[in-house]
Motif scaffolding. Structure first.
Motif, short mmCIF file in Angstrom:
data_model
loop_
_atom_site.label_atom_id
_atom_site.label_comp_id
_atom_site.label_asym_id
_atom_site.label_seq_id
_atom_site.Cartn_x
_atom_site.Cartn_y
_atom_site.Cartn_z
N GLU A 112 0.81 -1.21 0.00
CA GLU A 112 0.00 0.00 0.00
C GLU A 112 0.85 1.27 0.00
OE1 GLU A 112 -2.86 2.39 3.13
OE2 GLU A 112 -2.80 0.19 3.21
N MET A 113 1.91 1.28 0.82
CA MET A 113 2.72 2.49 0.99
C MET A 113 3.95 2.52 0.08
SD MET A 113 2.50 2.66 5.18
CE MET A 113 3.40 4.22 5.28
N LYS A 114 4.17 1.42 -0.64
CA LYS A 114 5.24 1.36 -1.64
C LYS A 114 6.64 1.52 -1.03
CE LYS A 114 1.97 1.16 -4.70
NZ LYS A 114 1.59 -0.16 -5.28
N PHE A 115 6.90 0.79 0.07
CA PHE A 115 8.27 0.79 0.60
C PHE A 115 8.88 -0.60 0.40
CE2 PHE A 115 5.51 0.25 4.45
CZ PHE A 115 5.88 -1.05 4.83
N GLY A 116 10.19 -0.64 0.34
CA GLY A 116 10.89 -1.90 0.17
C GLY A 116 11.09 -2.61 1.50
N VAL A 117 11.07 -3.93 1.49
CA VAL A 117 11.29 -4.72 2.70
C VAL A 117 12.49 -5.64 2.46
CG1 VAL A 117 10.30 -6.30 4.39
CG2 VAL A 117 8.81 -4.69 3.17
N TYR A 118 13.43 -5.59 3.39
CA TYR A 118 14.68 -6.34 3.23
C TYR A 118 14.95 -7.17 4.48
CZ TYR A 118 15.09 -2.52 -0.12
OH TYR A 118 14.84 -1.61 -1.12
N MET A 119 15.66 -8.27 4.29
CA MET A 119 16.13 -9.09 5.39
C MET A 119 17.64 -9.07 5.36
SD MET A 119 13.46 -12.32 5.44
CE MET A 119 14.22 -13.01 6.91
N TYR A 147 6.69 -13.78 0.61
CA TYR A 147 6.35 -12.44 1.08
C TYR A 147 6.96 -11.32 0.26
CZ TYR A 147 3.96 -13.99 5.32
OH TYR A 147 3.06 -14.54 6.19
N GLY A 148 7.92 -11.65 -0.59
CA GLY A 148 8.55 -10.63 -1.39
C GLY A 148 9.62 -9.83 -0.66
N PHE A 149 10.08 -10.34 0.50
CA PHE A 149 11.13 -9.66 1.25
C PHE A 149 12.48 -9.96 0.61
CE2 PHE A 149 8.53 -9.98 5.47
CZ PHE A 149 7.55 -9.18 4.91
N GLU A 150 13.25 -8.93 0.33
CA GLU A 150 14.52 -9.10 -0.39
C GLU A 150 15.66 -9.44 0.55
OE1 GLU A 150 16.62 -9.51 -3.81
OE2 GLU A 150 14.49 -9.00 -3.65
N PRO A 151 16.36 -10.56 0.33
CA PRO A 151 17.50 -10.92 1.20
C PRO A 151 18.72 -10.04 0.90
CG PRO A 151 16.60 -12.85 0.05
CD PRO A 151 16.04 -11.64 -0.62
N ILE A 152 19.43 -9.66 1.95
CA ILE A 152 20.71 -8.96 1.82
C ILE A 152 21.74 -9.73 2.65
CG2 ILE A 152 22.01 -6.85 2.24
CD1 ILE A 152 19.47 -5.26 1.99
N PHE A 153 22.76 -10.23 2.00
CA PHE A 153 23.85 -10.92 2.68
C PHE A 153 25.03 -9.96 2.76
CE2 PHE A 153 21.23 -14.22 0.84
CZ PHE A 153 21.16 -15.18 1.84
N ALA A 154 25.58 -9.80 3.95
CA ALA A 154 26.68 -8.86 4.12
C ALA A 154 27.72 -9.42 5.08
CB ALA A 154 26.15 -7.52 4.65
N THR A 155 28.94 -8.96 4.91
CA THR A 155 30.02 -9.40 5.78
C THR A 155 31.13 -8.35 5.82
OG1 THR A 155 31.57 -11.21 6.24
CG2 THR A 155 31.24 -10.62 3.93
#
Length: 326
Positions: A112-119, A147-155
């Motif tokens: 609805e609010m058009k924001f991105g969701v990340y993990m 759910y369309g949540f975008e994964p972010i892997f970082a190190t």
């Protein structure tokens, strides 16, 4: 800065660690206002008993007045108007439960609010167990598909053992294991994402005395010394569940099975194999199913502190009681 209610001069960082109270009663188009302690205590908490009741009902499978209980969290998210929502996901029981409790409302509002969701998952080279990375990856991929949540892997571009050999193991908010391997990675990821930023974590004031001091409400503004800021949502703030109860809830959902397995076998999420805050019991439970004597040999060679040498010397043997408990 002045308190918007009584005009008393207040510091921007009210708690000394970058965590500040925020006033949702004003139109928050950019930075929020700050209350003095007196006005804050006289007012109701940012998240009241309504959202607490919702979480209790959710866990118990009760659905009384669900629309009303969800509206509190929804109202605050609408006021914040985030452009990015980030789950700080470690593959542990707490961040998994926070994800479970909030994912439906976050998904609906993101559309609805058009924001991105990340993990966001941070792997610590040399200290995060591969099984933790596999478990977290499985959960993140499921949420990407469903759910369309975008994964972010970082190190971090460094290795845990290098710092351990130079500085030993440390405790406290300025410890290098957090600053170098997590905080700097968080900061770099935050820099790249659209603002305002809302971070969702599995922290609770009952985790430790340090967190008890800085987490005094479910929804907070985090203000850093360098001027950076973001909103933080602590969904577990009001929950008083035991570790066993948390795992029982997660066990009911197939997508969290990899996380539950780690705790059942190792007694830990294994996000950090070596941790200065890990109890002897947790260390020995892990040792009972996976030989960790190599950690003793590392400690003997590199760690100067007798305290930490004695801590790891327990790994030279596995007491019979741990096999009897299995």
């Amino acid at each position: 800065m002045k308190c918007p209610r009584c005009s008393k001069e207040v510091e921007c960082d009210l708690h000394g660690d970058g965590w500040v109270r925020m006033d949702f009663s004003f139109g928050l188009e950019s930075l929020p206002f700050f209350w003095c302690d007196k006005c804050f205590e006289e007012s109701m908490s940012v998240f009241g008993s309504v959202i607490h009741d919702h979480f209790v009902d959710f866990i118990n499978g009760v659905s009384k007045d669900e629309g009303h209980s969800r509206s509190c969290a929804e109202e605050h998210i609408r006021r914040v108007k985030p452009r990015s929502v980030v789950y700080l996901y470690s593959g542990g029981k707490d961040s998994s439960l926070a994800l479970l409790l909030t994912r439906d409302i976050v998904k609906r509002l993101s559309k609805e609010m058009k924001f991105g969701v990340y993990m966001l998952y941070i792997c610590i080279p040399g200290n995060t167990h591969p099984l933790n990375a596999f478990a977290a990856s499985a959960v993140m991929e499921w949420h990407r598909k469903e759910y369309g949540f975008e994964p972010i892997f970082a190190t971090a571009p460094k290795v845990f053992q290098e710092y351990a050999s130079k500085y030993g193991l440390q405790k406290g908010k300025g410890r290098w294991c957090y600053t170098e391997f997590k905080w700097k990675v968080f900061k770099e990821c935050e820099r790249k994402l659209p603002k305002p930023l809302l971070e969702i974590d599995g922290m609770s004031p009952r985790d430790s005395k340090a967190r008890e001091k800085i987490i005094d409400s479910e929804f907070q503004l985090v203000s850093k010394a360098d001027g950076a800021w973001f909103y933080a949502w602590h969904p577990l703030f009001s929950l008083t569940l035991s570790d066993e109860e948390k795992l029982k809830i997660l066990e009911q959902h197939e997508e969290f099975k990899p996380v539950v397995v780690l705790y059942k076998v190792f007694g830990d999420s294994l996000n950090c194999v070596v941790c200065p805050y890990k109890s002897h019991l947790k260390l020995m439970k892990h040792h009972a199913v996976e030989d960790l004597t190599v950690l003793y040999h590392f400690a003997r060679q590199y760690l100067k502190s007798e305290r930490w040498r004695r801590y790891f010397s327990r790994l030279l043997s596995v007491p019979l009681v741990y096999f009897l408990r299995a």
